[in-house]
Write a protein that holds these residues in place. Structure first.
Motif, mmCIF file in Angstrom:
data_model
loop_
_atom_site.group_PDB
_atom_site.id
_atom_site.type_symbol
_atom_site.label_atom_id
_atom_site.label_comp_id
_atom_site.label_asym_id
_atom_site.label_seq_id
_atom_site.Cartn_x
_atom_site.Cartn_y
_atom_site.Cartn_z
ATOM 1 N N TYR A 143 0.827 -1.208 0.000
ATOM 2 C CA TYR A 143 0.000 0.000 0.000
ATOM 3 C C TYR A 143 0.861 1.258 0.000
ATOM 4 N N LEU A 144 1.872 1.288 0.877
ATOM 5 C CA LEU A 144 2.753 2.460 0.967
ATOM 6 C C LEU A 144 3.514 2.692 -0.336
ATOM 7 N N TRP A 145 3.856 1.613 -1.010
ATOM 8 C CA TRP A 145 4.527 1.721 -2.314
ATOM 9 C C TRP A 145 3.525 2.222 -3.362
ATOM 10 N N ALA A 146 2.318 1.680 -3.363
ATOM 11 C CA ALA A 146 1.303 2.033 -4.362
ATOM 12 C C ALA A 146 0.883 3.499 -4.270
ATOM 13 N N ILE A 147 0.799 4.048 -3.053
ATOM 14 C CA ILE A 147 0.399 5.458 -2.921
ATOM 15 C C ILE A 147 1.599 6.405 -2.987
ATOM 16 N N ARG A 148 2.738 5.868 -3.354
ATOM 17 C CA ARG A 148 3.963 6.644 -3.625
ATOM 18 C C ARG A 148 4.608 7.295 -2.409
ATOM 19 N N ILE A 149 4.441 6.697 -1.232
ATOM 20 C CA ILE A 149 5.160 7.191 -0.055
ATOM 21 C C ILE A 149 6.622 6.754 -0.183
ATOM 22 N N PHE A 150 6.833 5.525 -0.677
ATOM 23 C CA PHE A 150 8.176 5.001 -0.899
ATOM 24 C C PHE A 150 8.371 4.684 -2.372
ATOM 25 N N LYS A 151 9.608 4.856 -2.836
ATOM 26 C CA LYS A 151 9.933 4.685 -4.252
ATOM 27 C C LYS A 151 9.850 3.221 -4.687
ATOM 28 N N THR A 152 10.246 2.307 -3.802
ATOM 29 C CA THR A 152 10.172 0.880 -4.121
ATOM 30 C C THR A 152 9.471 0.143 -2.988
ATOM 31 N N ARG A 153 8.975 -1.033 -3.304
ATOM 32 C CA ARG A 153 8.299 -1.821 -2.288
ATOM 33 C C ARG A 153 9.297 -2.310 -1.242
ATOM 34 N N ILE A 181 -0.592 9.800 7.641
ATOM 35 C CA ILE A 181 -1.581 9.569 6.581
ATOM 36 C C ILE A 181 -2.743 8.727 7.085
ATOM 37 N N LYS A 182 -3.911 9.005 6.537
ATOM 38 C CA LYS A 182 -5.114 8.241 6.866
ATOM 39 C C LYS A 182 -5.542 7.503 5.603
ATOM 40 N N VAL A 183 -5.819 6.213 5.738
ATOM 41 C CA VAL A 183 -6.202 5.383 4.599
ATOM 42 C C VAL A 183 -7.643 5.693 4.221
ATOM 43 N N ILE A 184 -7.846 6.118 2.980
ATOM 44 C CA ILE A 184 -9.194 6.394 2.497
ATOM 45 C C ILE A 184 -9.732 5.210 1.700
ATOM 46 N N ASP A 185 -8.866 4.627 0.887
ATOM 47 C CA ASP A 185 -9.248 3.465 0.091
ATOM 48 C C ASP A 185 -7.993 2.644 -0.186
ATOM 49 N N LEU A 186 -8.171 1.380 -0.566
ATOM 50 C CA LEU A 186 -7.036 0.504 -0.830
ATOM 51 C C LEU A 186 -6.631 0.591 -2.297
ATOM 52 N N LEU A 187 -5.343 0.563 -2.527
ATOM 53 C CA LEU A 187 -4.785 0.673 -3.870
ATOM 54 C C LEU A 187 -3.711 -0.389 -4.009
ATOM 55 N N GLU A 188 -3.911 -1.298 -4.955
ATOM 56 C CA GLU A 188 -3.001 -2.440 -5.092
ATOM 57 C C GLU A 188 -1.843 -2.168 -6.049
ATOM 58 N N ARG A 189 -2.123 -1.412 -7.112
ATOM 59 C CA ARG A 189 -1.088 -1.132 -8.117
ATOM 60 C C ARG A 189 -0.637 0.310 -8.020
ATOM 61 N N ARG A 190 0.617 0.544 -8.349
ATOM 62 C CA ARG A 190 1.183 1.895 -8.302
ATOM 63 C C ARG A 190 0.607 2.711 -9.455
ATOM 64 N N VAL A 191 0.153 3.912 -9.138
ATOM 65 C CA VAL A 191 -0.428 4.805 -10.148
ATOM 66 C C VAL A 191 0.277 6.157 -10.063
ATOM 67 N N ALA A 197 0.993 10.098 -9.218
ATOM 68 C CA ALA A 197 0.877 10.773 -7.923
ATOM 69 C C ALA A 197 -0.486 11.427 -7.706
ATOM 70 N N LYS A 198 -1.045 12.015 -8.761
ATOM 71 C CA LYS A 198 -2.331 12.699 -8.634
ATOM 72 C C LYS A 198 -3.444 11.705 -8.280
ATOM 73 N N THR A 199 -3.439 10.556 -8.934
ATOM 74 C CA THR A 199 -4.436 9.520 -8.660
ATOM 75 C C THR A 199 -4.208 8.921 -7.275
ATOM 76 N N ALA A 200 -2.948 8.668 -6.924
ATOM 77 C CA ALA A 200 -2.609 8.058 -5.635
ATOM 78 C C ALA A 200 -3.068 8.930 -4.475
#
Length: 135
Positions: A13-23, A65-75, A77-80
């Motif tokens: 999740y942290l990787w997908a929402i772009r908090i970290f560059k790699t998983r 950060i507060k989780v609003i929804d789950l995101l499995e794939r990296r997208v 930054a604007k979408t994330a």
């Protein structure tokens, strides 16, 4: 925005929402105790739930950060950004940025490495700079 994902690992999740560059960086941060939920260290394999609030330390930067929804794939930054809410206090955000404007300590060439006493004085001086800016 609700998708069919019910279970999602914290590191993914942290990787997908772009908090970290790699998983793997996200995994390492979790293992090092840099990601906390309710003040407790979170494992990389912990399941993320909507509504949870995480405190993340990435170098000198601190994020809440507060989780609003789950995101499995990296997208992109604007979408994330739509999948989490940034609750980082303003003073912490500006405190992080102000460290780049702090005076730089310089030592004369040929003076060698700082002694233990020099090191303590440098640390005290830097502590004063950063504590005064936040006030």
């Amino acid at each position: 925005m609700s998708n069919a994902i019910e279970k999602l690992r914290l590191d993914k999740y942290l990787w997908a929402i772009r908090i970290f560059k790699t998983r793997s960086l996200a995994t390492e941060a979790c293992k090092a105790g840099k990601v906390k939920l309710h003040g407790q260290n979170s494992k990389p394999s912990a399941l993320v739930k909507i509504g949870e609030t995480y405190h993340i330390q990435k170098g000198i930067e601190k994020k809440v950060i507060k989780v609003i929804d789950l995101l499995e794939r990296r997208v992109d930054a604007k979408t994330a950004a739509a999948y989490y809410e940034d609750l980082t206090p303003v003073e912490e955000t500006y405190g992080y940025k102000s460290t780049f404007h702090a005076p730089v300590l310089r030592r004369d060439r040929g003076t060698g490495r700082p002694t233990k006493k020099d090191r303590r004085e440098i640390d005290d001086l830097q502590e004063e700079w950063f504590s005064d800016e936040g006030e």
